[in-house]
Design an enzyme around this catalytic site. Structure first.
Site, PDB file in Angstrom:
ATOM      1  N   HIS A 149       0.826  -1.209   0.000  1.00 44.08           N
ATOM      2  CA  HIS A 149       0.000   0.000   0.000  1.00 44.08           C
ATOM      3  C   HIS A 149       0.861   1.260   0.000  1.00 44.08           C
ATOM      4  O   HIS A 149       0.486   2.274  -0.599  1.00 44.08           O
ATOM      5  CB  HIS A 149      -0.940  -0.031   1.203  1.00 44.08           C
ATOM      6  N   ASP A 173       2.807   6.408  -5.171  1.00 41.71           N
ATOM      7  CA  ASP A 173       2.784   6.639  -6.616  1.00 41.71           C
ATOM      8  C   ASP A 173       1.823   7.796  -6.881  1.00 41.71           C
ATOM      9  O   ASP A 173       0.613   7.614  -7.017  1.00 41.71           O
ATOM     10  CB  ASP A 173       2.321   5.364  -7.329  1.00 41.71           C
ATOM     11  N   GLU A 175      -9.102   0.231  -8.305  1.00 45.30           N
ATOM     12  CA  GLU A 175      -7.743   0.236  -8.854  1.00 45.30           C
ATOM     13  C   GLU A 175      -7.351  -1.222  -8.998  1.00 45.30           C
ATOM     14  O   GLU A 175      -6.764  -1.810  -8.105  1.00 45.30           O
ATOM     15  CB  GLU A 175      -6.797   1.005  -7.927  1.00 45.30           C
ATOM     16  N   GLU A 212      -2.478 -10.465 -11.706  1.00 45.84           N
ATOM     17  CA  GLU A 212      -3.303 -10.592 -10.494  1.00 45.84           C
ATOM     18  C   GLU A 212      -4.785 -10.767 -10.813  1.00 45.84           C
ATOM     19  O   GLU A 212      -5.571 -11.097  -9.930  1.00 45.84           O
ATOM     20  CB  GLU A 212      -3.108  -9.430  -9.516  1.00 45.84           C
ATOM     21  N   HIS A 252       4.558   3.057 -10.398  1.00 48.58           N
ATOM     22  CA  HIS A 252       5.066   1.829  -9.776  1.00 48.58           C
ATOM     23  C   HIS A 252       4.879   0.617 -10.689  1.00 48.58           C
ATOM     24  O   HIS A 252       5.507  -0.420 -10.480  1.00 48.58           O
ATOM     25  CB  HIS A 252       4.393   1.586  -8.419  1.00 48.58           C
TER      26      HIS A 252
END
Length: 340
Positions: free
Chosen positions: A28, A34, A126, A135, A282
């Site tokens: 996180h 970012d 997100e 993912e 990131h």
């Protein structure tokens, strides 16, 4: 802060591993630090103030709850923050610290097992991973859209694009050249190590690194696009597209870089890009290395196609199938993976 009740549900081993990863503060920290990412979401929500005023929002994969807080700041009357990891407890604290307990309800659940008592006006999430699809969180957003989003409701972001370009990698070049330089350093010829080094570096694992604009060897090609308002579960499980490049000049080609952008709805739309031509994020860029470097010249043609799909072993992991031909030569195929 009220925690909504949830029904019991089964999770796969892969899901448990995935959610456990998001219980680590470093994940996180990287995302919130970012500023390109986080400010894009904040700006997009605030620019949709007129559409969110007094409305209900569903935050899919809420994490620390920052997007839920942004949603209230943008005028939302109620937010359901769904977070499957133990981070949901800290999201409650974040909400309380911002005096939003009466507007944000945190649900410790996967979205597929969540019990949300009403239809929502907007979904924010997100969900993007490396190369967009690592993912595999997008199916959860589609599930939420189909189950809870009102007709004509907002999805933030609302569309996504994938890009690919051929690249030279100076770091790889330097690492390979190193073995030819050892003799000058220590008087020991170790140039025979170069082929072994090449097989280790330019393997089937996708790499995540920053690519300099000057190392991009041709204009990038957009090879896939998604409209999150209408895309299906089947569509996002198999993203496919073709490419054709004409090289700028003489260089060594080490592989291809893949990146993405997402765009938020609204008259003054916001685009979050992970392009090497933009500000660093990131996500950086995802690199697909060839088995060995290839010399290209000005106007060398590179053609092929690329397919992104979940791994057969773990659907949270990513598989990429690359077919390519350089200078009209033999068509080659290489399969890549991300995740163990």
């Amino acid at each position: 802060m009220a925690m909504l009740k949830k029904r019991k549900h089964e999770r796969t081993e892969q899901d448990c591993e995935y959610f456990q990863c998001y219980s680590d503060v470093s994940v996180h920290e990287e995302m919130i630090a970012d500023t390109v990412r986080t400010n894009a979401y904040k700006l997009a929500l605030l620019r949709n103030h007129s559409s969110l005023q007094g409305k209900t929002v569903l935050d899919v994969g809420a994490g620390t709850g920052i997007l839920s807080v942004f949603s209230v700041q943008a005028g939302a009357q109620a937010v359901y923050a769904v977070e499957a990891s133990s981070m949901s407890q800290l999201a409650c604290q974040v909400v309380k610290s911002n005096d939003m307990e009466n507007k944000v309800k945190v649900l410790n659940s996967s979205v597929e097992s969540a019990e949300i008592p009403e239809q929502v006006d907007a979904i924010v999430s997100e969900w993007m991973g490396y190369a967009l699809m690592y993912e595999s969180m997008l199916p959860s957003v589609i599930y939420a859209r189909d189950k809870w989003l009102k007709p004509g409701g907002l999805i933030l972001p609302s569309c996504a694009d994938l890009f690919i370009a051929p690249v030279n990698d100076l770091i790889v070049e330097s690492r390979l050249d190193f073995w030819s330089e050892v003799k000058g350093m220590y008087g020991v010829d170790m140039s025979c190590m170069q082929s072994f080094a090449r097989s280790c570096i330019m393997n089937k694992e996708m790499a995540v690194n920053l690519v300099s604009p000057e190392d991009v060897l041709s204009f990038p090609v957009r090879f896939a696009s998604l409209d999150l308002n209408v895309c299906t579960q089947e569509e996002v499980r198999n993203l496919h597209g073709s490419f054709q490049f004409s090289c700028f000049g003489s260089s060594l080609l080490h592989g291809f870089a893949v990146w993405f952008s997402v765009t938020f709805p609204g008259e003054n739309s916001v685009t979050l890009s992970t392009s090497p031509y933009g500000e660093e994020t990131h996500w950086k860029q995802t690199l697909l290395y060839l088995d060995e470097e290839v010399q290209v010249e000005q106007d060398t043609e590179i053609t092929g196609d690329v397919t992104l799909s979940p791994s057969d072993i773990n659907p949270r992991h990513l598989r990429v199938l690359l077919n390519y031909s350089i200078g009209g030569g033999l068509r080659r195929t290489k399969q890549f993976q991300m995740g163990s």
